[in-house]
Design a protein around this motif. Structure first.
Motif, PDB file in Angstrom:
ATOM      1  N   GLU A   1       0.426  -6.866   4.299  1.00  0.00           N
ATOM      2  CA  GLU A   1       0.119  -7.766   5.425  1.00  0.00           C
ATOM      3  C   GLU A   1      -0.081  -7.023   6.752  1.00  0.00           C
ATOM      4  O   GLU A   1      -0.834  -7.464   7.600  1.00  0.00           O
ATOM      5  CB  GLU A   1       1.232  -8.809   5.619  1.00  0.00           C
ATOM      6  CG  GLU A   1       1.370  -9.800   4.488  1.00  0.00           C
ATOM      7  CD  GLU A   1       2.491  -9.399   3.543  1.00  0.00           C
ATOM      8  OE1 GLU A   1       2.489  -8.232   3.093  1.00  0.00           O
ATOM      9  OE2 GLU A   1       3.346 -10.233   3.241  1.00  0.00           O
ATOM     10  N   ILE A   2       0.612  -5.900   6.934  1.00  0.00           N
ATOM     11  CA  ILE A   2       0.488  -5.171   8.202  1.00  0.00           C
ATOM     12  C   ILE A   2      -0.957  -4.724   8.448  1.00  0.00           C
ATOM     13  O   ILE A   2      -1.467  -4.828   9.552  1.00  0.00           O
ATOM     14  CB  ILE A   2       1.464  -3.962   8.251  1.00  0.00           C
ATOM     15  CG1 ILE A   2       1.196  -3.047   9.460  1.00  0.00           C
ATOM     16  CG2 ILE A   2       1.445  -3.096   7.026  1.00  0.00           C
ATOM     17  CD1 ILE A   2       2.033  -3.340  10.595  1.00  0.00           C
ATOM     18  N   TYR A   3      -1.614  -4.278   7.368  1.00  0.00           N
ATOM     19  CA  TYR A   3      -3.002  -3.802   7.533  1.00  0.00           C
ATOM     20  C   TYR A   3      -3.946  -4.960   7.802  1.00  0.00           C
ATOM     21  O   TYR A   3      -4.844  -4.863   8.632  1.00  0.00           O
ATOM     22  CB  TYR A   3      -3.430  -3.009   6.289  1.00  0.00           C
ATOM     23  CG  TYR A   3      -2.516  -1.843   6.005  1.00  0.00           C
ATOM     24  CD1 TYR A   3      -2.602  -0.682   6.771  1.00  0.00           C
ATOM     25  CD2 TYR A   3      -1.536  -1.919   5.023  1.00  0.00           C
ATOM     26  CE1 TYR A   3      -1.745   0.381   6.544  1.00  0.00           C
ATOM     27  CE2 TYR A   3      -0.668  -0.854   4.789  1.00  0.00           C
ATOM     28  CZ  TYR A   3      -0.781   0.292   5.553  1.00  0.00           C
ATOM     29  OH  TYR A   3       0.071   1.336   5.337  1.00  0.00           O
TER      30      TYR A   3
ATOM     31  N   MET B   1      -8.516  15.341   3.069  1.00  0.00           N
ATOM     32  CA  MET B   1      -8.844  15.146   4.474  1.00  0.00           C
ATOM     33  C   MET B   1      -8.229  16.291   5.269  1.00  0.00           C
ATOM     34  O   MET B   1      -7.015  16.503   5.203  1.00  0.00           O
ATOM     35  CB  MET B   1      -8.237  13.813   4.940  1.00  0.00           C
ATOM     36  CG  MET B   1      -9.088  13.062   5.926  1.00  0.00           C
ATOM     37  SD  MET B   1      -8.481  11.371   6.138  1.00  0.00           S
ATOM     38  CE  MET B   1      -6.744  11.601   6.458  1.00  0.00           C
TER      39      MET B   1
ATOM     40  N   MET C   1      -4.344   6.802  -1.537  1.00  0.00           N
ATOM     41  CA  MET C   1      -3.865   5.449  -1.236  1.00  0.00           C
ATOM     42  C   MET C   1      -3.900   4.622  -2.492  1.00  0.00           C
ATOM     43  O   MET C   1      -4.889   4.638  -3.228  1.00  0.00           O
ATOM     44  CB  MET C   1      -4.769   4.796  -0.195  1.00  0.00           C
ATOM     45  CG  MET C   1      -4.626   5.420   1.159  1.00  0.00           C
ATOM     46  SD  MET C   1      -5.925   4.890   2.229  1.00  0.00           S
ATOM     47  CE  MET C   1      -6.025   6.322   3.277  1.00  0.00           C
ATOM     48  N   MET C   2      -2.846   3.894  -2.739  1.00  0.00           N
ATOM     49  CA  MET C   2      -2.785   3.036  -3.918  1.00  0.00           C
ATOM     50  C   MET C   2      -2.384   1.651  -3.487  1.00  0.00           C
ATOM     51  O   MET C   2      -1.479   1.485  -2.658  1.00  0.00           O
ATOM     52  CB  MET C   2      -1.690   3.522  -4.879  1.00  0.00           C
ATOM     53  CG  MET C   2      -2.065   4.734  -5.686  1.00  0.00           C
ATOM     54  SD  MET C   2      -0.604   5.293  -6.563  1.00  0.00           S
ATOM     55  CE  MET C   2      -1.376   6.423  -7.721  1.00  0.00           C
ATOM     56  N   MET C   3      -3.095   0.652  -4.031  1.00  0.00           N
ATOM     57  CA  MET C   3      -2.604  -0.707  -3.842  1.00  0.00           C
ATOM     58  C   MET C   3      -1.761  -1.040  -5.064  1.00  0.00           C
ATOM     59  O   MET C   3      -2.209  -0.863  -6.196  1.00  0.00           O
ATOM     60  CB  MET C   3      -3.739  -1.704  -3.696  1.00  0.00           C
ATOM     61  CG  MET C   3      -3.195  -3.090  -3.366  1.00  0.00           C
ATOM     62  SD  MET C   3      -4.480  -4.315  -3.248  1.00  0.00           S
ATOM     63  CE  MET C   3      -5.124  -3.943  -1.655  1.00  0.00           C
TER      64      MET C   3
ATOM     65  N   THR D   1      -8.783  11.324  -1.481  1.00  0.00           N
ATOM     66  CA  THR D   1      -9.712  12.286  -0.870  1.00  0.00           C
ATOM     67  C   THR D   1      -8.918  13.489  -0.383  1.00  0.00           C
ATOM     68  O   THR D   1      -7.694  13.456  -0.331  1.00  0.00           O
ATOM     69  CB  THR D   1     -10.409  11.712   0.396  1.00  0.00           C
ATOM     70  OG1 THR D   1      -9.402  11.215   1.257  1.00  0.00           O
ATOM     71  CG2 THR D   1     -11.433  10.667   0.091  1.00  0.00           C
TER      72      THR D   1
ATOM     73  N   ASP E   1      -5.434  -0.672  -7.381  1.00  0.00           N
ATOM     74  CA  ASP E   1      -6.585   0.039  -6.815  1.00  0.00           C
ATOM     75  C   ASP E   1      -6.107   1.417  -6.370  1.00  0.00           C
ATOM     76  O   ASP E   1      -4.947   1.584  -6.004  1.00  0.00           O
ATOM     77  CB  ASP E   1      -7.141  -0.737  -5.606  1.00  0.00           C
ATOM     78  CG  ASP E   1      -8.550  -0.292  -5.234  1.00  0.00           C
ATOM     79  OD1 ASP E   1      -9.062   0.661  -5.857  1.00  0.00           O
ATOM     80  OD2 ASP E   1      -9.132  -0.894  -4.310  1.00  0.00           O
ATOM     81  N   VAL E   2      -7.000   2.386  -6.424  1.00  0.00           N
ATOM     82  CA  VAL E   2      -6.596   3.714  -5.986  1.00  0.00           C
ATOM     83  C   VAL E   2      -7.771   4.443  -5.334  1.00  0.00           C
ATOM     84  O   VAL E   2      -8.922   4.262  -5.710  1.00  0.00           O
ATOM     85  CB  VAL E   2      -6.005   4.526  -7.171  1.00  0.00           C
ATOM     86  CG1 VAL E   2      -7.034   4.731  -8.257  1.00  0.00           C
ATOM     87  CG2 VAL E   2      -5.456   5.870  -6.726  1.00  0.00           C
ATOM     88  N   SER E   3      -7.469   5.211  -4.293  1.00  0.00           N
ATOM     89  CA  SER E   3      -8.517   5.979  -3.621  1.00  0.00           C
ATOM     90  C   SER E   3      -7.907   7.326  -3.237  1.00  0.00           C
ATOM     91  O   SER E   3      -6.757   7.393  -2.799  1.00  0.00           O
ATOM     92  CB  SER E   3      -8.972   5.224  -2.373  1.00  0.00           C
ATOM     93  OG  SER E   3      -9.263   6.114  -1.336  1.00  0.00           O
TER      94      SER E   3
ATOM     95  N   THR F   1       0.979   5.255   0.282  1.00  0.00           N
ATOM     96  CA  THR F   1       0.150   6.390   0.731  1.00  0.00           C
ATOM     97  C   THR F   1       0.883   7.696   0.463  1.00  0.00           C
ATOM     98  O   THR F   1       2.081   7.810   0.691  1.00  0.00           O
ATOM     99  CB  THR F   1      -0.157   6.298   2.242  1.00  0.00           C
ATOM    100  OG1 THR F   1       1.069   6.151   2.942  1.00  0.00           O
ATOM    101  CG2 THR F   1      -1.052   5.138   2.564  1.00  0.00           C
TER     102      THR F   1
ATOM    103  N   ARG G   1       4.169   0.484   2.383  1.00  0.00           N
ATOM    104  CA  ARG G   1       4.232  -0.606   3.361  1.00  0.00           C
ATOM    105  C   ARG G   1       3.643  -1.864   2.745  1.00  0.00           C
ATOM    106  O   ARG G   1       2.639  -1.773   2.022  1.00  0.00           O
ATOM    107  CB  ARG G   1       3.411  -0.280   4.617  1.00  0.00           C
ATOM    108  CG  ARG G   1       3.942   0.829   5.444  1.00  0.00           C
ATOM    109  CD  ARG G   1       3.127   0.966   6.723  1.00  0.00           C
ATOM    110  NE  ARG G   1       3.760   1.912   7.630  1.00  0.00           N
ATOM    111  CZ  ARG G   1       3.488   3.209   7.675  1.00  0.00           C
ATOM    112  NH1 ARG G   1       2.587   3.720   6.888  1.00  0.00           N
ATOM    113  NH2 ARG G   1       4.104   3.987   8.530  1.00  0.00           N
ATOM    114  N   ARG G   2       4.193  -3.013   3.079  1.00  0.00           N
ATOM    115  CA  ARG G   2       3.602  -4.263   2.585  1.00  0.00           C
ATOM    116  C   ARG G   2       2.208  -4.422   3.181  1.00  0.00           C
ATOM    117  O   ARG G   2       1.946  -4.035   4.306  1.00  0.00           O
ATOM    118  CB  ARG G   2       4.495  -5.450   2.940  1.00  0.00           C
ATOM    119  CG  ARG G   2       5.769  -5.435   2.113  1.00  0.00           C
ATOM    120  CD  ARG G   2       6.666  -6.575   2.451  1.00  0.00           C
ATOM    121  NE  ARG G   2       6.058  -7.859   2.123  1.00  0.00           N
ATOM    122  CZ  ARG G   2       6.766  -8.972   1.928  1.00  0.00           C
ATOM    123  NH1 ARG G   2       8.086  -8.956   2.022  1.00  0.00           N
ATOM    124  NH2 ARG G   2       6.158 -10.105   1.649  1.00  0.00           N
TER     125      ARG G   2
ATOM    126  N   ILE H   1       0.854  -1.183   0.000  1.00  0.00           N
ATOM    127  CA  ILE H   1       0.000   0.000   0.000  1.00  0.00           C
ATOM    128  C   ILE H   1       0.894   1.239   0.000  1.00  0.00           C
ATOM    129  O   ILE H   1       1.774   1.377   0.856  1.00  0.00           O
ATOM    130  CB  ILE H   1      -0.902   0.043   1.258  1.00  0.00           C
ATOM    131  CG1 ILE H   1      -1.719  -1.243   1.414  1.00  0.00           C
ATOM    132  CG2 ILE H   1      -1.793   1.286   1.237  1.00  0.00           C
ATOM    133  CD1 ILE H   1      -2.896  -1.390   0.514  1.00  0.00           C
TER     134      ILE H   1
END
Lengths: 447, 89
Positions: B81-83, B38, B45-47, B36, B32-34, B6, B78-79, B4
């Protein structure tokens, strides 16, 4: 992609000081024993530097790939009193030098296990190790020491308690920093990853990875959102937060264990503060609703916190161990320091708090003129709390030569700074001079 | 591996372009991408899918750090798996 969860994790790490406090590799030195201490020390050096060769590198890799700060990489070894007992050396300084050298070559932050377990009496090497402590603590940098003087099963060795008062006093006269690396335990645990009290128990596997998590700031932040709610909600919020923090510890431990080819031992579910703003256990207690830590209600709030951390963490990882609970070191916690300087927190209240949390009188500066017997008596009180309540208790008090109540001493780094605290001036000497053994309590006879 | 990425910082022209151009150059696919705004901050955020054999994670992370400085934003990777570990049973 679950953006809310990603945001929450990032927020915890960047703004709330979430971190893995330590990856600690436990290494057995039982196969290094030799009657010639030079041979033994060479084997010890070889074994540690071989087994932990990649510890720092792997820790760093995990930090980079997962973006989780891993504050310390450490090593714990079999208590040196057992390893050195076969030699005829007059003191065990050479063993400590070997540990220090190995730790420096590897680049780890600390090495623990210059330890003796004397809860029921001294074996061959124990007293030699204890009497080596003032020199070892002053002349090595990374070696941490511990002495277990009592247990629920065997009572309290009051000869050792008397001896440790003198040792702490002598050590402080060599350097005021010495005692930051020395812990006196009751019911010491064999898989503790935290310093200064870590050692690798004889019942453990040859080599093992243990992880200690942290995250007081994350818990405090979560509680800010439930102001005014009942204590049930407070407990539930802490449990959920502890779960998430511990899952991260479990992940880091699993990764480290796979990459190092060493079995994963335990996650220590602890809330370990640092002097950084917002990384304080005291501030969690204040968030629960106390104007200042140390006031009436502190013990109850801490009992809830300690219990909820365990309940949340226990399902989040496969094996729980170590000390597991909230730590309350004074110098390492900005809120505790404030509590002391404002007059709200004193040693008597801290002692009460140790009956319901994971350790004991930790990182407390006391006047340099405090008699050795008074220090011994403080150890005896803590050991009694541990013995009767079936829990680990510890004493890490720091007499500061030339300083008195109201003055402050700086230790630097993670150790922080400490206001010198008042101790009771009435003498305990006659009790300490009796020596002997306080018998094991009635509830230890479970068989 | 999945990771991910960010990107957080003051909104301005060229952030998305800068980041996606960099990823394309490194042959890293965005799955994937999101995005906003804030609290007034641009948050993306991009996967991404990284080919293990082609990319050194530490180097990539450092290059993204430098790219962030050029674009005036903070970029972290960050990889994944942490999330998952922290939020899923």
């Amino acid at each position: 992609m679950e953006t809310e969860k990603i945001k929450e994790t990032i927020h915890m790490i960047s703004d709330e000081n979430l971190d893995v406090r330590t990856i600690t590799m436990g290494i057995s030195l039982l196969d290094c024993i030799d009657s010639d201490s030079d041979v033994a020390c060479e084997r010890i050096y070889q074994k540690i530097t071989t087994k932990a060769k990649h510890l720092v590198e792997v820790g760093h890799q995990i930090e980079v790939e997962y973006g989780i700060p891993i504050i310390n990489k450490r090593i714990s070894v079999t208590p040196i009193s057992i390893i050195a007992a076969a030699s005829n050396d007059k003191d065990y300084f050479k063993y400590a030098q070997t540990l220090d050298k190995a730790a420096k070559v590897l680049g780890v932050n600390f090495i623990g296990g210059f330890s003796a377990l004397v809860q029921k009496g001294y074996q061959t090497g124990d007293l030699k190790l204890i009497r080596s402590l003032p020199q070892v603590l002053a002349e090595t940098e990374l070696v941490c020491a511990s002495v277990n003087v009592g247990s629920t099963r065997s009572g309290i060795n009051m000869d050792a308690v008397a001896e440790m008062g003198k040792i702490i006093k002598q050590s402080s006269e060599r350097s005021f920093m010495s005692n930051t690396k020395l812990v006196v335990f009751c019911n010491a645990v064999e898989d503790n990853p935290f310093m200064a009290g870590a050692f690798h128990g004889v019942g453990e596997r040859d080599t093992v990875i243990n992880v200690g998590v942290s995250g007081p700031g994350v818990v405090k932040h979560a509680l800010e959102k439930v102001k005014g709610s009942t204590m049930d909600v407070v407990a539930e919020t802490i449990k959920q937060t502890a779960f998430k923090v511990t899952r991260m510890g479990q992940l880091v431990g699993t990764l480290a264990s796979e990459r190092l080819g060493v079995p994963f031992g335990i996650v220590d579910l602890s809330l370990a503060p640092t002097p950084a703003v917002g990384d304080s256990v005291a501030q969690i207690l204040e968030e629960i609703g106390l104007e200042k830590v140390g006031t009436h209600g502190t013990t109850a709030a801490l009992a809830l916190l300690n219990d909820a951390v365990k309940k949340g963490g226990i399902m989040a990882c496969s094996h729980v161990g170590g000390l597991s609970g909230a730590f309350i070191p004074v110098s390492e916690d900005a809120g505790m320091i404030d509590g002391v300087t404002s007059g709200s927190l004193n040693i008597e209240k801290l002692e009460a708090m140790t009956a319901v949390c994971s350790v004991g009188l930790d990182m407390i500066a006391i006047p340099g003129k405090t008699p050795a017997e008074t220090i011994s008596a403080m150890i005896a009180d803590e050991a009694a709390i541990g013995m009767i309540n079936n829990k680990t208790t510890a004493v890490r008090v720091l007499p500061i030569p030339g300083k008195d109540v109201g003055e402050t001493v700086e230790f630097g780094g993670l150790l922080g700074r400490a206001p010198v605290m008042a101790v009771n001036n009435a003498s305990s000497a006659a009790m300490i001079q009796r020596g002997g053994l306080i018998p094991a309590p009635i509830h230890s006879f479970k068989n | 591996m999945k990771a991910i990425l960010t990107t957080i910082g003051k909104d301005q022209v060229g952030i998305i372009a800068g980041v996606s151009h960099f990823l394309a150059e490194k042959e890293i696919n965005i799955s994937d991408v999101s995005q906003t705004i804030m609290n007034g901050y641009f948050t993306m955020m991009m996967m991404v899918e990284i080919q293990n054999n082609k990319t050194d994670f530490a180097v990539l992370s450092q290059q993204l750090d430098e790219l962030g400085k050029q674009l005036g934003v903070e970029i972290k990777i960050r990889r994944e798996e942490i999330y998952d570990a922290m939020h899923q049973l």
